[in-house]
Design a protein around this motif. Structure first.
Motif, PDB file in Angstrom:
ATOM      1  N   THR A 132       7.201   4.092  10.950  1.00  0.00           N
ATOM      2  CA  THR A 132       8.112   2.883  10.834  1.00  0.00           C
ATOM      3  C   THR A 132       9.203   3.162  10.050  1.00  0.00           C
ATOM      4  O   THR A 132       9.265   4.085   9.307  1.00  0.00           O
ATOM      5  CB  THR A 132       7.186   1.567  10.008  1.00  0.00           C
ATOM      6  N   ASP A 133      10.134   2.248  10.492  1.00  0.00           N
ATOM      7  CA  ASP A 133      11.534   2.383   9.888  1.00  0.00           C
ATOM      8  C   ASP A 133      11.465   1.348   8.450  1.00  0.00           C
ATOM      9  O   ASP A 133      11.421   0.102   8.518  1.00  0.00           O
ATOM     10  CB  ASP A 133      12.525   1.793  10.711  1.00  0.00           C
ATOM     11  N   ASN A 134      11.399   2.171   7.203  1.00  0.00           N
ATOM     12  CA  ASN A 134      11.339   1.579   6.134  1.00  0.00           C
ATOM     13  C   ASN A 134      10.522   0.036   5.895  1.00  0.00           C
ATOM     14  O   ASN A 134      10.778  -0.760   5.419  1.00  0.00           O
ATOM     15  CB  ASN A 134      12.801   0.772   5.713  1.00  0.00           C
ATOM     16  N   ALA A 135       9.540   0.221   6.465  1.00  0.00           N
ATOM     17  CA  ALA A 135       8.396  -0.922   6.529  1.00  0.00           C
ATOM     18  C   ALA A 135       7.020  -0.095   6.295  1.00  0.00           C
ATOM     19  O   ALA A 135       6.641   0.810   6.730  1.00  0.00           O
ATOM     20  CB  ALA A 135       8.389  -1.658   7.642  1.00  0.00           C
ATOM     21  N   VAL A 136       6.200  -0.850   5.409  1.00  0.00           N
ATOM     22  CA  VAL A 136       4.964  -0.533   5.042  1.00  0.00           C
ATOM     23  C   VAL A 136       3.919  -1.571   5.538  1.00  0.00           C
ATOM     24  O   VAL A 136       3.923  -2.733   5.556  1.00  0.00           O
ATOM     25  CB  VAL A 136       4.641   0.120   3.948  1.00  0.00           C
ATOM     26  N   ILE A 137       2.930  -1.082   6.408  1.00  0.00           N
ATOM     27  CA  ILE A 137       1.997  -2.157   6.914  1.00  0.00           C
ATOM     28  C   ILE A 137       0.514  -1.995   6.268  1.00  0.00           C
ATOM     29  O   ILE A 137       0.043  -1.090   6.738  1.00  0.00           O
ATOM     30  CB  ILE A 137       1.928  -1.834   8.820  1.00  0.00           C
ATOM     31  N   PRO A 138      -0.059  -2.898   5.488  1.00  0.00           N
ATOM     32  CA  PRO A 138      -1.269  -2.594   4.940  1.00  0.00           C
ATOM     33  C   PRO A 138      -2.546  -2.453   5.600  1.00  0.00           C
ATOM     34  O   PRO A 138      -3.055  -1.621   5.308  1.00  0.00           O
ATOM     35  CB  PRO A 138      -1.386  -3.898   4.016  1.00  0.00           C
ATOM     36  N   TYR A 139      -2.425  -3.152   6.860  1.00  0.00           N
ATOM     37  CA  TYR A 139      -3.609  -2.903   7.568  1.00  0.00           C
ATOM     38  C   TYR A 139      -3.461  -1.476   8.579  1.00  0.00           C
ATOM     39  O   TYR A 139      -4.369  -1.237   9.248  1.00  0.00           O
ATOM     40  CB  TYR A 139      -3.932  -4.054   8.469  1.00  0.00           C
ATOM     41  N   ALA A 140      -2.270  -1.102   8.459  1.00  0.00           N
ATOM     42  CA  ALA A 140      -2.001   0.380   9.163  1.00  0.00           C
ATOM     43  C   ALA A 140      -2.467   1.544   8.089  1.00  0.00           C
ATOM     44  O   ALA A 140      -2.600   2.664   8.561  1.00  0.00           O
ATOM     45  CB  ALA A 140      -0.702   0.454   9.587  1.00  0.00           C
ATOM     46  N   VAL A 141      -2.506   0.985   7.128  1.00  0.00           N
ATOM     47  CA  VAL A 141      -2.965   2.211   6.055  1.00  0.00           C
ATOM     48  C   VAL A 141      -4.388   1.913   5.828  1.00  0.00           C
ATOM     49  O   VAL A 141      -5.286   2.955   6.016  1.00  0.00           O
ATOM     50  CB  VAL A 141      -2.393   1.614   4.524  1.00  0.00           C
ATOM     51  N   GLY A 142      -4.945   0.708   5.944  1.00  0.00           N
ATOM     52  CA  GLY A 142      -6.415   0.518   5.826  1.00  0.00           C
ATOM     53  C   GLY A 142      -7.054  -0.208   4.723  1.00  0.00           C
ATOM     54  O   GLY A 142      -6.259  -0.115   3.763  1.00  0.00           O
ATOM     55  N   VAL A 143      -8.035  -0.742   4.734  1.00  0.00           N
ATOM     56  CA  VAL A 143      -8.917  -1.379   3.836  1.00  0.00           C
ATOM     57  C   VAL A 143      -9.083  -0.280   2.522  1.00  0.00           C
ATOM     58  O   VAL A 143      -8.931  -0.628   1.326  1.00  0.00           O
ATOM     59  CB  VAL A 143      -9.991  -2.235   3.908  1.00  0.00           C
ATOM     60  N   ASP A 144      -9.792   0.567   2.765  1.00  0.00           N
ATOM     61  CA  ASP A 144     -10.190   1.694   1.948  1.00  0.00           C
ATOM     62  C   ASP A 144      -9.134   2.550   1.526  1.00  0.00           C
ATOM     63  O   ASP A 144      -9.156   3.965   2.260  1.00  0.00           O
ATOM     64  CB  ASP A 144     -11.442   2.491   2.355  1.00  0.00           C
ATOM     65  N   ILE A 145      -8.148   2.281   0.959  1.00  0.00           N
ATOM     66  CA  ILE A 145      -6.938   2.976   0.538  1.00  0.00           C
ATOM     67  C   ILE A 145      -7.069   4.669  -0.020  1.00  0.00           C
ATOM     68  O   ILE A 145      -8.223   4.405  -1.020  1.00  0.00           O
ATOM     69  CB  ILE A 145      -5.899   2.404  -0.192  1.00  0.00           C
ATOM     70  N   GLY A 146      -6.690   5.583   0.480  1.00  0.00           N
ATOM     71  CA  GLY A 146      -6.772   6.792  -0.124  1.00  0.00           C
ATOM     72  C   GLY A 146      -8.226   7.469   0.292  1.00  0.00           C
ATOM     73  O   GLY A 146      -8.477   8.452  -0.382  1.00  0.00           O
ATOM     74  N   CYS A 147      -8.860   6.979   0.966  1.00  0.00           N
ATOM     75  CA  CYS A 147     -10.036   7.566   1.166  1.00  0.00           C
ATOM     76  C   CYS A 147      -9.985   9.157   1.541  1.00  0.00           C
ATOM     77  O   CYS A 147      -9.153   9.566   2.303  1.00  0.00           O
ATOM     78  CB  CYS A 147     -10.826   6.820   2.672  1.00  0.00           C
ATOM     79  N   ARG A 148     -10.790   9.946   1.183  1.00  0.00           N
ATOM     80  CA  ARG A 148     -10.358  11.329   1.182  1.00  0.00           C
ATOM     81  C   ARG A 148     -11.845  12.102   1.141  1.00  0.00           C
ATOM     82  O   ARG A 148     -13.102  11.732   0.946  1.00  0.00           O
ATOM     83  CB  ARG A 148      -9.726  11.594   0.147  1.00  0.00           C
ATOM     84  N   MET A 149     -11.490  13.407   1.518  1.00  0.00           N
ATOM     85  CA  MET A 149     -12.459  14.465   1.863  1.00  0.00           C
ATOM     86  C   MET A 149     -12.194  15.556   0.589  1.00  0.00           C
ATOM     87  O   MET A 149     -11.437  15.806  -0.015  1.00  0.00           O
ATOM     88  CB  MET A 149     -12.776  15.409   3.015  1.00  0.00           C
ATOM     89  N   ALA A 150     -13.263  15.928  -0.142  1.00  0.00           N
ATOM     90  CA  ALA A 150     -13.121  16.806  -1.263  1.00  0.00           C
ATOM     91  C   ALA A 150     -14.316  17.977  -1.170  1.00  0.00           C
ATOM     92  O   ALA A 150     -15.413  17.573  -0.956  1.00  0.00           O
ATOM     93  CB  ALA A 150     -13.142  16.316  -2.674  1.00  0.00           C
ATOM     94  N   LEU A 151     -14.077  19.133  -0.945  1.00  0.00           N
ATOM     95  CA  LEU A 151     -14.859  20.335  -0.791  1.00  0.00           C
ATOM     96  C   LEU A 151     -14.856  21.169  -1.936  1.00  0.00           C
ATOM     97  O   LEU A 151     -13.603  21.623  -2.533  1.00  0.00           O
ATOM     98  CB  LEU A 151     -14.706  21.077   0.337  1.00  0.00           C
ATOM     99  N   SER A 152     -15.963  21.641  -2.827  1.00  0.00           N
ATOM    100  CA  SER A 152     -15.991  22.664  -3.750  1.00  0.00           C
ATOM    101  C   SER A 152     -16.772  23.848  -3.107  1.00  0.00           C
ATOM    102  O   SER A 152     -17.820  23.601  -2.487  1.00  0.00           O
ATOM    103  CB  SER A 152     -16.646  22.222  -5.099  1.00  0.00           C
ATOM    104  N   VAL A 153     -16.345  25.133  -3.225  1.00  0.00           N
ATOM    105  CA  VAL A 153     -17.224  26.183  -2.755  1.00  0.00           C
ATOM    106  C   VAL A 153     -17.490  26.944  -4.031  1.00  0.00           C
ATOM    107  O   VAL A 153     -16.599  27.325  -4.788  1.00  0.00           O
ATOM    108  CB  VAL A 153     -16.176  27.119  -1.718  1.00  0.00           C
TER     109      VAL A 153
END
Length: 468
Positions: A132-153
């Motif tokens: 988008t152009d200079n706009a942020v859409i909260p529901y286009a980010v999502g409810v679980d903000i920054g949800c992530r995967m983390a792997l340790s080997v």
């Protein structure tokens, strides 16, 4: 206690007829505001009436302030749909396509793409990427903000899992916490610098969120969130992990920003809907301009929630590494449900929302999980312009949670897991492997987006639910 104000008192101040009066009177019933004197309450309301824009992000008065602003003369009209790339269209349900089509009609939309794991969500589909152009859409980010995967080997052989199955199950039970009812056996609460961030004080909405964030630090949510031991198989000798080709013990976690992220998403979505009134089919795509105070506040709160989610993973991996008595050889971490300021190939500066989509810029490492019985993939992004340098964030659901509960039985799922050699702690039929798409088909659909460095195959999975 102050004498209770009435609607006529607000009308005499100059409040217009309508929602603002009711909202203001309701707010004055809050405990900390009822303590104000009659004069103090009137003075506060007069200031609010005179300067509603300054209260649009105030914890108490944001919705009253929005109701005081002049209503838009009409809904913001949708524009002609812009074209976008779709990867693996044969695996994507029509509902997700329809949501993406709507998102591509927003007047602030610049570009978009749909990943092969896409399925229906709120606003932007899960698996949707939107610039988008200079706009942020909260529901286009999502409810679980920054949800992530983390792997340790770890420098331990895969047979460690078979030889010490009960010990490894106990390590997961003792060092992970899911949802809001689960408890640590030994009270293993850790502190973290993210809890001291200035945003908890400088952003009015966050001032009462620090306590909950502190209580949930180092824990995982419910749903499809997990912590699991499995087998890492490094196949690319040129991998950036510095790990030789071969098989290793791995720990993979998937979770997000807990209650902090959800509260930020819901608060700023309501605010965006107040100031950005879209047609019904697009109302969940209401945006905040980054030129506004509300937009800047959301951006800061989103980044705080993302860093908080990362801190939760770091604490989980720290506790388990200590229990194992091992230091990891390598780590990989990536996140989705976030927005980034990026530059497109044509030079335009945009805000890229990746809702359930993995950043896959050139050389960027990530993990794309499969299911409990299917491998996940350790990948290196290729920076494909058509996908806005993105890839899928997993296999994606083939069945909704409701449908999975209707069609799958617990005994059937347990046998499926047993046949695959997977030991499950917690979980439910709504997260059964059969409820997910074929990860191999998904990966074939995005060969131009990522290179595969190796795989992670689950063996002991911990999710929200019973301990056995």
């Amino acid at each position: 206690m102050a004498q209770q104000l009435r609607g006529n008192d607000l009308r005499q101040l100059g409040f217009p007829e309508g929602r603002a009066i009711g909202l203001a009177l309701a707010q004055l019933q809050r405990k900390h505001l009822k303590k104000l004197s009659h004069t103090e309450q009137l003075g506060l309301l007069q200031t609010l009436l005179n300067n509603p824009n300054e209260y649009l992000t105030d914890l108490d008065w944001s919705h009253t302030a929005a109701a005081l602003l002049p209503p838009p003369s009409r809904h913001i009209a949708l524009a002609e749909r812009k074209s976008y790339a779709v990867f693996g269209p044969e695996y994507i349900e029509q509902g997700a396509i329809h949501q993406m089509e709507t998102a591509m009609k927003l007047p602030v939309t610049v570009a978009g793409a749909l990943m092969p794991d896409a399925h229906h969500g709120y606003g932007l589909p899960i698996g949707g990427v939107l610039a988008t152009d200079n706009a942020v859409i909260p529901y286009a980010v999502g409810v679980d903000i920054g949800c992530r995967m983390a792997l340790s080997v770890y420098a331990l052989p895969p047979k460690h899992l078979e030889q010490r199955l009960q010990e490894m199950r106990k390590i997961l039970l003792d060092n992970t916490k899911f949802g809001n009812r689960d408890v640590f056996r030994y009270g293993q609460k850790l502190d973290h610098a993210v809890l001291e961030r200035d945003e908890f004080l400088s952003i009015p909405f966050l001032r009462n969120k620090q306590e909950t964030a502190a209580a949930q630090i180092g824990t995982s949510g419910g749903g499809n969130h997990f912590v699991e031991f499995g087998v890492v198989d490094i196949t690319d000798p040129q991998n950036e992990l510095g790990v030789p080709v071969g098989q290793y013990l791995g720990l993979l976690s998937h979770s997000g920003s807990r209650g902090l992220g959800a509260s930020v998403a819901n608060h700023y979505t309501k605010l965006a809907k107040d100031v950005c009134q879209l047609p019904a089919e697009a109302q969940h795509l209401a945006w905040l301009s980054l030129d506004t105070e509300a937009g800047q506040e959301y951006w800061a709160a989103m980044n705080l929630a993302g860093d908080y989610a990362s801190a939760c993973h770091h604490q989980i991996h720290q506790r388990i590494a200590k229990a194992l008595g091992e230091r990891p050889l390598a780590k990989v971490e990536n996140h989705h449900n976030f927005a980034w300021k990026e530059r497109l190939a044509d030079g335009r500066n945009v805000v890229v929302h990746r809702k359930g989509a993995t950043p896959a810029g050139a050389g960027v490492l990530g993990i794309i999980p499969g299911s409990m019985t299917a491998p996940g993939f350790i990948v290196r992004g290729r920076g494909e312009a058509a996908s806005l340098a993105s890839a899928s964030h997993g296999a994606g659901r083939a069945m909704s949670r409701t449908r999975a509960k209707q069609e799958l039985g617990e005994a059937e799922v347990r046998q499926y897991l047993t046949d695959a050699g997977v030991s499950l702690i917690g979980g439910g039929v709504d997260e059964a492997p059969q409820a997910y798409k074929d990860i191999f088909a998904v990966m074939r659909s995005q060969q131009q987006l990522v290179d595969v460095l190796g795989t992670f195959t689950p063996r002991i999975v911990r999710m929200e639910g019973a301990s056995t």
